[in-house]
Design a protein around this motif. Structure first.
Motif, PDB file in Angstrom:
ATOM      1  N   SER A  20       0.810  -1.225   0.000  1.00  0.00           N
ATOM      2  CA  SER A  20       0.000   0.000   0.000  1.00  0.00           C
ATOM      3  C   SER A  20       0.841   1.272   0.000  1.00  0.00           C
ATOM      4  CB  SER A  20      -0.891   0.021   1.239  1.00  0.00           C
ATOM      5  OG  SER A  20      -1.777  -1.062   1.225  1.00  0.00           O
ATOM      6  N   PRO A  21       0.245   2.361  -0.522  1.00  0.00           N
ATOM      7  CA  PRO A  21       0.902   3.662  -0.399  1.00  0.00           C
ATOM      8  C   PRO A  21       0.830   4.141   1.052  1.00  0.00           C
ATOM      9  CG  PRO A  21      -1.240   3.915  -1.433  1.00  0.00           C
ATOM     10  CD  PRO A  21      -1.019   2.442  -1.233  1.00  0.00           C
ATOM     11  N   PHE A  22       1.447   5.240   1.336  1.00  0.00           N
ATOM     12  CA  PHE A  22       1.588   5.715   2.712  1.00  0.00           C
ATOM     13  C   PHE A  22       1.701   7.225   2.719  1.00  0.00           C
ATOM     14  CE2 PHE A  22       5.405   4.367   0.654  1.00  0.00           C
ATOM     15  CZ  PHE A  22       6.189   5.502   0.692  1.00  0.00           C
ATOM     16  N   PRO A  23       1.401   7.844   3.859  1.00  0.00           N
ATOM     17  CA  PRO A  23       1.599   9.293   3.969  1.00  0.00           C
ATOM     18  C   PRO A  23       3.080   9.632   4.055  1.00  0.00           C
ATOM     19  CG  PRO A  23       0.162   8.456   5.734  1.00  0.00           C
ATOM     20  CD  PRO A  23       0.725   7.287   5.006  1.00  0.00           C
ATOM     21  N   ARG A  24       3.493  10.650   3.363  1.00  0.00           N
ATOM     22  CA  ARG A  24       4.904  11.048   3.327  1.00  0.00           C
ATOM     23  C   ARG A  24       5.417  11.391   4.730  1.00  0.00           C
ATOM     24  NH1 ARG A  24       9.149  12.376  -0.379  1.00  0.00           N
ATOM     25  NH2 ARG A  24      10.879  12.567   1.050  1.00  0.00           N
ATOM     26  N   GLU A  25       4.585  11.991   5.564  1.00  0.00           N
ATOM     27  CA  GLU A  25       5.021  12.364   6.914  1.00  0.00           C
ATOM     28  C   GLU A  25       5.398  11.128   7.721  1.00  0.00           C
ATOM     29  OE1 GLU A  25       1.698  13.166   5.833  1.00  0.00           O
ATOM     30  OE2 GLU A  25       2.558  14.880   4.792  1.00  0.00           O
ATOM     31  N   ARG A  50       2.298   5.713  -6.946  1.00  0.00           N
ATOM     32  CA  ARG A  50       0.909   5.461  -6.556  1.00  0.00           C
ATOM     33  C   ARG A  50       0.147   4.900  -7.750  1.00  0.00           C
ATOM     34  NH1 ARG A  50       3.129   6.231  -2.641  1.00  0.00           N
ATOM     35  NH2 ARG A  50       2.674   7.546  -0.872  1.00  0.00           N
ATOM     36  N   ARG A  51      -0.666   3.897  -7.471  1.00  0.00           N
ATOM     37  CA  ARG A  51      -1.546   3.334  -8.491  1.00  0.00           C
ATOM     38  C   ARG A  51      -2.789   2.844  -7.760  1.00  0.00           C
ATOM     39  NH1 ARG A  51       0.191  -1.406 -12.668  1.00  0.00           N
ATOM     40  NH2 ARG A  51      -1.572  -1.209 -14.079  1.00  0.00           N
ATOM     41  N   ARG A  52      -3.813   3.668  -7.770  1.00  0.00           N
ATOM     42  CA  ARG A  52      -5.052   3.399  -7.036  1.00  0.00           C
ATOM     43  C   ARG A  52      -4.741   3.090  -5.575  1.00  0.00           C
ATOM     44  NH1 ARG A  52      -8.137  -0.829 -10.247  1.00  0.00           N
ATOM     45  NH2 ARG A  52      -9.695  -0.462  -8.652  1.00  0.00           N
ATOM     46  N   TYR A  53      -4.958   1.863  -5.131  1.00  0.00           N
ATOM     47  CA  TYR A  53      -4.796   1.516  -3.701  1.00  0.00           C
ATOM     48  C   TYR A  53      -3.453   0.862  -3.390  1.00  0.00           C
ATOM     49  CZ  TYR A  53      -6.093  -3.003  -5.578  1.00  0.00           C
ATOM     50  OH  TYR A  53      -6.124  -4.147  -6.335  1.00  0.00           O
ATOM     51  N   VAL A  54      -2.516   0.874  -4.327  1.00  0.00           N
ATOM     52  CA  VAL A  54      -1.197   0.270  -4.100  1.00  0.00           C
ATOM     53  C   VAL A  54      -0.091   1.272  -4.419  1.00  0.00           C
ATOM     54  CG1 VAL A  54      -1.940  -2.127  -4.429  1.00  0.00           C
ATOM     55  CG2 VAL A  54      -1.211  -0.790  -6.403  1.00  0.00           C
ATOM     56  N   ALA A  55       1.116   0.922  -4.017  1.00  0.00           N
ATOM     57  CA  ALA A  55       2.285   1.801  -4.175  1.00  0.00           C
ATOM     58  C   ALA A  55       2.967   1.566  -5.513  1.00  0.00           C
ATOM     59  CB  ALA A  55       3.253   1.583  -3.015  1.00  0.00           C
ATOM     60  N   GLY A  56       2.257   1.827  -6.606  1.00  0.00           N
ATOM     61  CA  GLY A  56       2.830   1.657  -7.939  1.00  0.00           C
ATOM     62  C   GLY A  56       2.457   0.323  -8.551  1.00  0.00           C
ATOM     63  N   SER A  57       2.917   0.111  -9.767  1.00  0.00           N
ATOM     64  CA  SER A  57       2.605  -1.131 -10.476  1.00  0.00           C
ATOM     65  C   SER A  57       3.310  -2.312  -9.805  1.00  0.00           C
ATOM     66  CB  SER A  57       3.058  -1.036 -11.935  1.00  0.00           C
ATOM     67  OG  SER A  57       4.479  -1.077 -12.002  1.00  0.00           O
ATOM     68  N   PRO A  58       2.791  -3.529  -9.980  1.00  0.00           N
ATOM     69  CA  PRO A  58       3.481  -4.700  -9.432  1.00  0.00           C
ATOM     70  C   PRO A  58       4.923  -4.793  -9.939  1.00  0.00           C
ATOM     71  CG  PRO A  58       1.288  -5.321 -10.184  1.00  0.00           C
ATOM     72  CD  PRO A  58       1.522  -3.896 -10.627  1.00  0.00           C
ATOM     73  N   GLU A  59       5.133  -4.437 -11.203  1.00  0.00           N
ATOM     74  CA  GLU A  59       6.478  -4.498 -11.779  1.00  0.00           C
ATOM     75  C   GLU A  59       7.435  -3.529 -11.086  1.00  0.00           C
ATOM     76  OE1 GLU A  59       3.486  -6.111 -14.447  1.00  0.00           O
ATOM     77  OE2 GLU A  59       3.629  -4.116 -13.566  1.00  0.00           O
ATOM     78  N   THR A  60       6.949  -2.322 -10.810  1.00  0.00           N
ATOM     79  CA  THR A  60       7.774  -1.318 -10.120  1.00  0.00           C
ATOM     80  C   THR A  60       8.133  -1.787  -8.720  1.00  0.00           C
ATOM     81  OG1 THR A  60       6.815   0.493 -11.391  1.00  0.00           O
ATOM     82  CG2 THR A  60       7.806   1.067  -9.272  1.00  0.00           C
ATOM     83  N   ARG A  61       7.147  -2.302  -7.993  1.00  0.00           N
ATOM     84  CA  ARG A  61       7.378  -2.746  -6.620  1.00  0.00           C
ATOM     85  C   ARG A  61       8.312  -3.955  -6.573  1.00  0.00           C
ATOM     86  NH1 ARG A  61       1.945  -4.113  -4.870  1.00  0.00           N
ATOM     87  NH2 ARG A  61       1.216  -3.750  -6.965  1.00  0.00           N
ATOM     88  N   ALA A  62       8.114  -4.913  -7.480  1.00  0.00           N
ATOM     89  CA  ALA A  62       8.983  -6.091  -7.523  1.00  0.00           C
ATOM     90  C   ALA A  62      10.406  -5.709  -7.930  1.00  0.00           C
ATOM     91  CB  ALA A  62       8.420  -7.136  -8.487  1.00  0.00           C
TER      92      ALA A  62
END
Length: 128
Positions: A20-25, A50-62
């Protein structure tokens, strides 16, 4: 079970966002705490994707996780936060690459799928 290498103050720790994404603070407070503990946080701008409810695309995160596994200057990985999206990266991770790296992975909340991949799928110790 393959034990991860121990980390020590002064080591570089990769900060990754497998879910998931998160607040920068909150992120900045966590980075400050990692530094206060004597570690050197390492991350790139993809951690803020950011991509909807996740922290970027699966490819980016992996890619961020795999890059940290391959980087000899990184001693371990810390997930910024949990979340449903961690299951999306699993098909993009290489169990053999994780085994070769033997780097500690620290995660919490809903990173159970990631921790299970590492413990059962790769035979590694992981930290919840």
């Amino acid at each position: 079970m393959l034990k991860p290498r121990a980390v020590s103050p002064g080591d570089r720790l990769a900060i990754v966002a497998p879910a998931s994404p998160f607040p920068r603070e909150a992120f900045d407070r966590g980075i400050d705490e990692i530094r206060r503990l004597g570690f050197i946080p390492s991350y790139d701008d993809s951690v803020f994707a950011r991509r909807r409810y996740v922290a970027g695309s699966p490819e980016t995160r992996a890619a961020a996780i795999r890059s940290a596994w391959r980087d000899p200057s990184i001693a371990g990985l810390i997930a910024v936060r949990g979340g449903y999206g961690s299951t999306q990266v699993l098909p993009l991770l290489d169990p053999e690459e994780a085994r070769r790296a033997r780097k500690p992975f620290v995660g919490y909340s809903d990173l159970t799928s990631m921790l299970t991949f590492l413990t059962i799928g790769c035979g590694l110790v992981a930290f919840h």
